[in-house]
Motif scaffolding. Sequence first.
Motif: not given
Ligand code: SF4
Length: 489
Positions: A171, A173-175, A177-178, A180, A182, A225-226, A260, A297
């Motif tokens: 990703c 950057s990291r959100c 609340y995530c 996952f 990633s 991820g993204t 994203r 975000r």
């Molecule tokens: S997987 Fe989605 S929610 Fe998690 S950091 Fe990446 S964009 Fe953000």
Amino acid sequence: MKLIFEGHDYKYALEQTVVALFGEKAGAEDGDELVSCLSFGQRYATASARIKYKGREARAFARADIRGADENERTRLCTHALKIAAFKAAREVTGRSYPWGALTGVRPAKLFVRFLDGGMSPSETSRMMEDRYFVSPERVKLAEAAAIFGREVRNSRREGRLSVYIGIPFCPSRCSYCSFVSSEIGRASALVEPYIDALCRELEIKGNTLRELGIQVDTAYIGGGTPTSLSAKQLGRVMDSIARFLPVEGLEEYTVEAGRPDTITEEKLGVIREHGAGRISINPQSMMGKVLELCGRPHTPEDVIEAYEIARRVGFGCINMDTIAGLPGDSPDGFAHTIEEVLRLNPENITVHTLALKRGSDIKSGEASAGNIPAPENVERMLDFAFPALYNKGYNPYYLYRQKYMAASLENTGWAKPGSEGIYNVCIMEEFQTILSFGAGAVTKLVDGARIKRLSNSKYPREYIADREKIEKDNIKLREFLLQISGKI
Ligand code: SF4
């Protein structure tokens, strides 16, 4: 919350119920406890629950007719009575409505389908969910819609076919609340090319097995991820390998989760479109600038609109947009604004998630803290606004699932305009078709009727890149499974 059991040992069922009713952290105050008891008479098992919560106390009972029940049935009936007693007491001490009642499973539509398959009509099943599990009529309606659509998808699947998932665990950057696994692509840049090499190798190895056995792919989903955190060239490499190695000639649906908006460019979407994907996800999560900021975000609501316009220009005819109810700093009015803005854009699919705060998320302190998360009753109000707004604009619910630690113990629901439902989403949720997954952290589900065997890839990109042997070993297991279900061994 302290749990005390008297006369039984159905610990797991009660723990699940407490998590669903009070959430992971709630109820941690001194003195909060649930005393759950079970006693037996000639004909009935009687369950009682006494709950102390934030200085309030309530007691409730439920009973089950266990005459003539065998061991398994007795366990089922007693567990149900214990959950109902706990639910009724919880409802009293918290004053909350609990739209899913005493239902704790993560797949309500799957339960609904089980009753339909058992010969009950949709209206009998709906009534039973309301009477037996105390599910609200609105949630029963959601479960029914998802169950009926899920059954249609299941019944239209053909032998010798499966779906595939390809994971890109990076990703920008990291959100906050995530949860996952990633990696931030800037920090992990040295891993990206080796990761793509390893992914292409896995596609080749397992793709050869599918071709050898004459298996076809129904739906393909590139998620993360993204995925669009890769460059256009890297995306092209992954999608070239999918086309080259997997039997995707008869693909029914091909989705890429762009995710994203700050990663989306015309060039990347052009590559995705040229490689045959017709469905894309652009995820605002919120159309409130302040909420996006609190969630870490680094994009604005305007960026979402721009990404959406690019996707239309490039020729995507099916766009999904994800939203989340219950994000830090959001309010019922803020979420209503998000839904209205997304509806104004008029995508084919809208997914309404409810925030699930799992252990991997960063929401701990500061403004984006757990203390800034909307109260459960406000999250319910957010969904109360979204449902009629979506129905009124011609969207129908078609898949849903619940997660542990979900705000207000609610649900995630996929809504779609008729004919544009995401088939892959239904297959993964309702678990009636094998999903072959590629990449770090990917979990393959080998489905044989009601039996599901899982094969998990290495969790982190570095391990995944290094572990060629595991891919080879899992390929042997995959081959054996496919030969077995086709009756060839
Ligand atoms: S997987 Fe989605 S929610 Fe998690 S950091 Fe990446 S964009 Fe953000």
